[in-house]
Design a protein around this motif. Structure first.
Motif, PDB file in Angstrom:
ATOM      1  N   CYS A  63       0.855  -1.188   0.000  1.00 46.41           N
ATOM      2  CA  CYS A  63       0.000   0.000   0.000  1.00 46.41           C
ATOM      3  C   CYS A  63       0.889   1.237   0.000  1.00 46.41           C
ATOM      4  O   CYS A  63       2.052   1.167   0.412  1.00 46.41           O
ATOM      5  CB  CYS A  63      -0.889   0.039   1.235  1.00 46.41           C
ATOM      6  SG  CYS A  63      -2.149  -1.260   1.242  1.00 46.41           S
ATOM      7  N   VAL A  65       0.160   3.934   1.801  1.00 47.24           N
ATOM      8  CA  VAL A  65       0.166   4.383   3.194  1.00 47.24           C
ATOM      9  C   VAL A  65      -0.430   3.254   4.031  1.00 47.24           C
ATOM     10  O   VAL A  65      -1.006   2.312   3.486  1.00 47.24           O
ATOM     11  CB  VAL A  65      -0.697   5.652   3.402  1.00 47.24           C
ATOM     12  CG1 VAL A  65      -0.107   6.852   2.704  1.00 47.24           C
ATOM     13  CG2 VAL A  65      -2.133   5.399   2.948  1.00 47.24           C
ATOM     14  N   ARG A  66      -0.288   3.365   5.332  1.00 47.91           N
ATOM     15  CA  ARG A  66      -0.920   2.384   6.217  1.00 47.91           C
ATOM     16  C   ARG A  66      -2.066   3.110   6.926  1.00 47.91           C
ATOM     17  O   ARG A  66      -1.829   3.982   7.779  1.00 47.91           O
ATOM     18  CB  ARG A  66       0.109   1.892   7.228  1.00 47.91           C
ATOM     19  CG  ARG A  66      -0.452   0.924   8.257  1.00 47.91           C
ATOM     20  CD  ARG A  66      -0.805  -0.419   7.650  1.00 47.91           C
ATOM     21  NE  ARG A  66      -0.753  -1.479   8.650  1.00 47.91           N
ATOM     22  CZ  ARG A  66      -1.100  -2.731   8.425  1.00 47.91           C
ATOM     23  NH1 ARG A  66      -1.522  -3.084   7.220  1.00 47.91           N
ATOM     24  NH2 ARG A  66      -1.028  -3.635   9.364  1.00 47.91           N
ATOM     25  N   CYS A  67      -3.290   2.773   6.571  1.00 45.69           N
ATOM     26  CA  CYS A  67      -4.438   3.443   7.188  1.00 45.69           C
ATOM     27  C   CYS A  67      -4.485   3.089   8.679  1.00 45.69           C
ATOM     28  O   CYS A  67      -4.123   1.979   9.076  1.00 45.69           O
ATOM     29  CB  CYS A  67      -5.723   3.005   6.498  1.00 45.69           C
ATOM     30  SG  CYS A  67      -5.699   3.308   4.715  1.00 45.69           S
ATOM     31  N   PHE A  69      -6.742   2.328  10.744  1.00 49.01           N
ATOM     32  CA  PHE A  69      -7.644   1.279  11.229  1.00 49.01           C
ATOM     33  C   PHE A  69      -7.260  -0.096  10.702  1.00 49.01           C
ATOM     34  O   PHE A  69      -7.870  -1.091  11.072  1.00 49.01           O
ATOM     35  CB  PHE A  69      -9.085   1.583  10.788  1.00 49.01           C
ATOM     36  CG  PHE A  69      -9.176   1.923   9.327  1.00 49.01           C
ATOM     37  CD1 PHE A  69      -9.271   0.928   8.385  1.00 49.01           C
ATOM     38  CD2 PHE A  69      -9.111   3.242   8.898  1.00 49.01           C
ATOM     39  CE1 PHE A  69      -9.309   1.235   7.026  1.00 49.01           C
ATOM     40  CE2 PHE A  69      -9.159   3.560   7.544  1.00 49.01           C
ATOM     41  CZ  PHE A  69      -9.258   2.557   6.614  1.00 49.01           C
ATOM     42  N   CYS A  70      -6.275  -0.162   9.823  1.00 46.11           N
ATOM     43  CA  CYS A  70      -6.046  -1.389   9.046  1.00 46.11           C
ATOM     44  C   CYS A  70      -5.157  -2.388   9.778  1.00 46.11           C
ATOM     45  O   CYS A  70      -4.057  -2.049  10.214  1.00 46.11           O
ATOM     46  CB  CYS A  70      -5.402  -1.037   7.705  1.00 46.11           C
ATOM     47  SG  CYS A  70      -5.149  -2.495   6.671  1.00 46.11           S
ATOM     48  N   GLY A 138      -3.911  -5.468   1.180  1.00 46.89           N
ATOM     49  CA  GLY A 138      -3.153  -4.555   0.359  1.00 46.89           C
ATOM     50  C   GLY A 138      -3.959  -3.853  -0.728  1.00 46.89           C
ATOM     51  O   GLY A 138      -5.174  -3.799  -0.696  1.00 46.89           O
ATOM     52  N   THR A 139      -3.198  -3.367  -1.676  1.00 48.32           N
ATOM     53  CA  THR A 139      -3.761  -2.621  -2.794  1.00 48.32           C
ATOM     54  C   THR A 139      -3.193  -3.204  -4.088  1.00 48.32           C
ATOM     55  O   THR A 139      -2.064  -2.879  -4.472  1.00 48.32           O
ATOM     56  CB  THR A 139      -3.380  -1.126  -2.691  1.00 48.32           C
ATOM     57  OG1 THR A 139      -3.736  -0.632  -1.406  1.00 48.32           O
ATOM     58  CG2 THR A 139      -4.082  -0.310  -3.762  1.00 48.32           C
ATOM     59  N   ARG A 210      -6.019   8.224   7.157  1.00 48.30           N
ATOM     60  CA  ARG A 210      -6.039   7.889   5.747  1.00 48.30           C
ATOM     61  C   ARG A 210      -6.140   9.213   4.999  1.00 48.30           C
ATOM     62  O   ARG A 210      -7.178   9.570   4.443  1.00 48.30           O
ATOM     63  CB  ARG A 210      -7.243   7.014   5.421  1.00 48.30           C
ATOM     64  CG  ARG A 210      -7.213   6.512   3.988  1.00 48.30           C
ATOM     65  CD  ARG A 210      -8.568   6.032   3.551  1.00 48.30           C
ATOM     66  NE  ARG A 210      -8.560   5.765   2.125  1.00 48.30           N
ATOM     67  CZ  ARG A 210      -8.109   4.644   1.586  1.00 48.30           C
ATOM     68  NH1 ARG A 210      -7.636   3.689   2.345  1.00 48.30           N
ATOM     69  NH2 ARG A 210      -8.133   4.484   0.292  1.00 48.30           N
TER      70      ARG A 210
HETATM   71  S1  SF4 Z   1      -7.165  -0.170   4.462  1.00 50.49           S
HETATM   72 FE1  SF4 Z   1      -6.578  -0.831   2.410  1.00 50.49          FE
HETATM   73  S2  SF4 Z   1      -5.339   0.889   1.592  1.00 50.49           S
HETATM   74 FE2  SF4 Z   1      -5.439   1.144   3.827  1.00 50.49          FE
HETATM   75  S3  SF4 Z   1      -3.568   0.130   4.590  1.00 50.49           S
HETATM   76 FE3  SF4 Z   1      -5.244  -1.380   4.682  1.00 50.49          FE
HETATM   77  S4  SF4 Z   1      -5.116  -2.500   2.767  1.00 50.49           S
HETATM   78 FE4  SF4 Z   1      -3.928  -0.612   2.512  1.00 50.49          FE
END
Ligand code: SF4
Length: 475
Positions: A63, A65-67, A69-70, A138-139, A210
């Motif tokens: 990704c 960035v690291r959101c 909440f993730c 991930g993305t 985010r």
């Molecule tokens: S929510 Fe999605 S974009 Fe954000 S860190 Fe997690 S996997 Fe990556």
């Protein structure tokens, strides 16, 4: 803008059960997986399994960035050609897995023989076919357009999935949903594009760690619609610090303006080792009430706008054709997961690789995985047979708004759910969570039962899975 729709009033007494305990998107959760003794060979695990309606999942753990909440298995960035090495490893893994699937499977031309016995006396397994595919993370769109083409080649040429003939779902972020990547995905057969927006209010996006601007999100949505991928899914989150019924409505309406075929509404969780966990300690009942209130407002608004509820989180626009996996794993069909964080399911075993949330640990696991020479064995997992298979079937069917036909359960297991889970189902009925008190031919959640999916699900975990999850040390 119109005034926010009135929400269903909150119960006079606070609910006895905390509503937000755990999102049960798969059972058992990966934190209940353990190192597998003897590291069984994939060819042995898949021999005797039906393989004519497999799901294929490719995991891209990167990704931008690291959101906050993730807690998904993903890392920030990919330095020094890491994506190339990762795709090389994915290619090796795909070759090894396909070889294991083919070992003992019927050859082309014998596609209609699904239960034959081979010369060695072992049960035949039918042809290898994929019924759907997904790229997740991930993305996945962290990859460049060329790398996405390579990813599709791995799915098609190594695994044999005919991507243009089956539903293909891909996750994206606003910044990586670029025209060149979307063109590749559309051309290769993507039928569903899911984008994590979370909030159209910039301050809320910042509060959820985010950082993004609404203008950039809107531009990304425009590019996705221009790419003419049939199904657009938008993810939104409720329960963010500072979020109000009015600002929640702003996000809902901004999403609805794009007429997405699907919408997912996620309650915010603050989980160990995530960015938000380092900033806040959200465990109070006031936050539960805020999330329940926003959930009900969101649900009611989407229902009023012509969406149907598929599960607590998932809503589908009336008339929109499903083009990706629903909000549940199929009960009986197998799944092939490729990539460092992907799970695979045979009828008896769920397996994956090691799992972590902490960024340092994730980097280590990805580095080890990309250097793996032999992908022919399962290393980490949990057997899901007997009682666990019953729990999984009940859990994942019951959490769907359409409910679970009792006859289906009985056909599969020879017993009824009330015989197998009398205490749990009686408790759900007492709380008003089951239509008809659970007495009918369809076990189906009431609206309040659906609202409490994240409390109900964990109550169906077995003692052994609970113990394994409790023993898991977050890393
Ligand atoms: S929510 Fe999605 S974009 Fe954000 S860190 Fe997690 S996997 Fe990556």
């Amino acid at each position: 803008m119109t005034a926010p729709a009135p929400a269903v009033p909150l119960p006079v007494t606070a609910p006895a059960v905390r509503p937000y305990q755990s999102y049960v998107y798969a059972y058992p959760h990966k934190t209940a997986y353990e190192p597998l003794p003897g590291r069984p060979a994939l060819r042995d695990l898949w021999r005797g399994e039906r393989k004519d309606a497999l799901s294929l999942y490719l995991h891209i753990p990167f990704c931008e960035v690291r959101c906050g909440f993730c807690n998904l298995f993903t890392r920030i960035g990919a330095p020094d050609g890491l994506t190339g090495r990762y795709l090389d490893a994915l290619d090796r893994q795909a070759a090894a897995v396909r070889e294991a699937l083919d070992d003992g499977a019927d050859k082309a031309g014998e596609a209609d023989k699904t239960d034959k016995t081979d010369e060695a006396g072992e049960t035949g397994t039918g042809p290898v076919r994929f019924a759907n595919a997904a790229f997740g993370g991930g993305t996945p769109t962290f990859l460049t357009a060329d790398e996405l083409n390579r990813l599709c080649d791995i799915a098609e040429h190594r695994m044999g999935a005919d991507l243009r003939a089956i539903p293909l779902s891909v996750e994206a972020s606003p910044a990586t949903a670029t025209a060149d990547r979307l063109a590749v995905l559309a051309e290769r057969g993507t039928t569903r594009l899911s984008i994590g927006v979370q909030s159209f209010v910039d301050e809320e996006a910042r509060a959820a760690v985010r950082p993004q601007r609404r203008a950039d999100v809107e531009a990304a949505l425009g590019r996705i619609r221009d790419a003419r991928i049939p199904v657009l899914n938008i993810d939104l989150i409720y329960g963010i610090d500072g979020q109000t019924p009015a600002s929640w409505r702003t996000s809902l309406d901004a999403a609805l303006a794009w007429q997405p075929e699907e919408l997912y509404l996620y309650p915010l969780y603050v989980r160990p080792l995530t960015g938000l966990a380092r900033r806040t300690a959200h465990t109070d009942r006031a936050w539960d009430e805020q999330r329940l209130d926003l959930y009900r407002r969101g649900r009611d608004h989407l229902l009023a706008q012509g969406y149907e509820q598929v599960s607590m989180r998932m809503f589908r626009r009336a008339g929109a054709a499903p083009q990706g996996p629903d909000d549940h794993a199929c009960q009986t069909d197998g799944m092939i997961g490729l990539g460092c964080g992907a799970r695979s399911y045979t009828s008896a075993l769920h397996y994956s690789f090691d799992y972590a949330v902490d960024m340092g640990e994730i980097r280590r696991i990805i580095d080890d995985w990309t250097a793996t020479p032999d992908f022919g064995r399962a290393v980490h997992g949990r057997y899901v047979t007997g009682d666990e298979a019953r729990r999984r079937h009940l859990l994942q069917s019951l959490l769907q708004a359409q409910g679970m036909p009792v006859a289906d359960y009985r056909d599969r297991f020879g017993t009824g759910p009330h015989e197998d889970f009398p205490a749990e189902l009686a408790a759900f009925a007492d709380r008003g969570w089951l239509h008809d008190g659970g007495a009918g031919p369809l076990l189906r959640l009431t609206p309040e039962g659906l609202a409490h999916s994240d409390a109900l699900g964990p109550e169906l975990f077995s003692p052994a899975v609970r113990a394994a999850m409790a023993a898991y040390e977050p890393k």
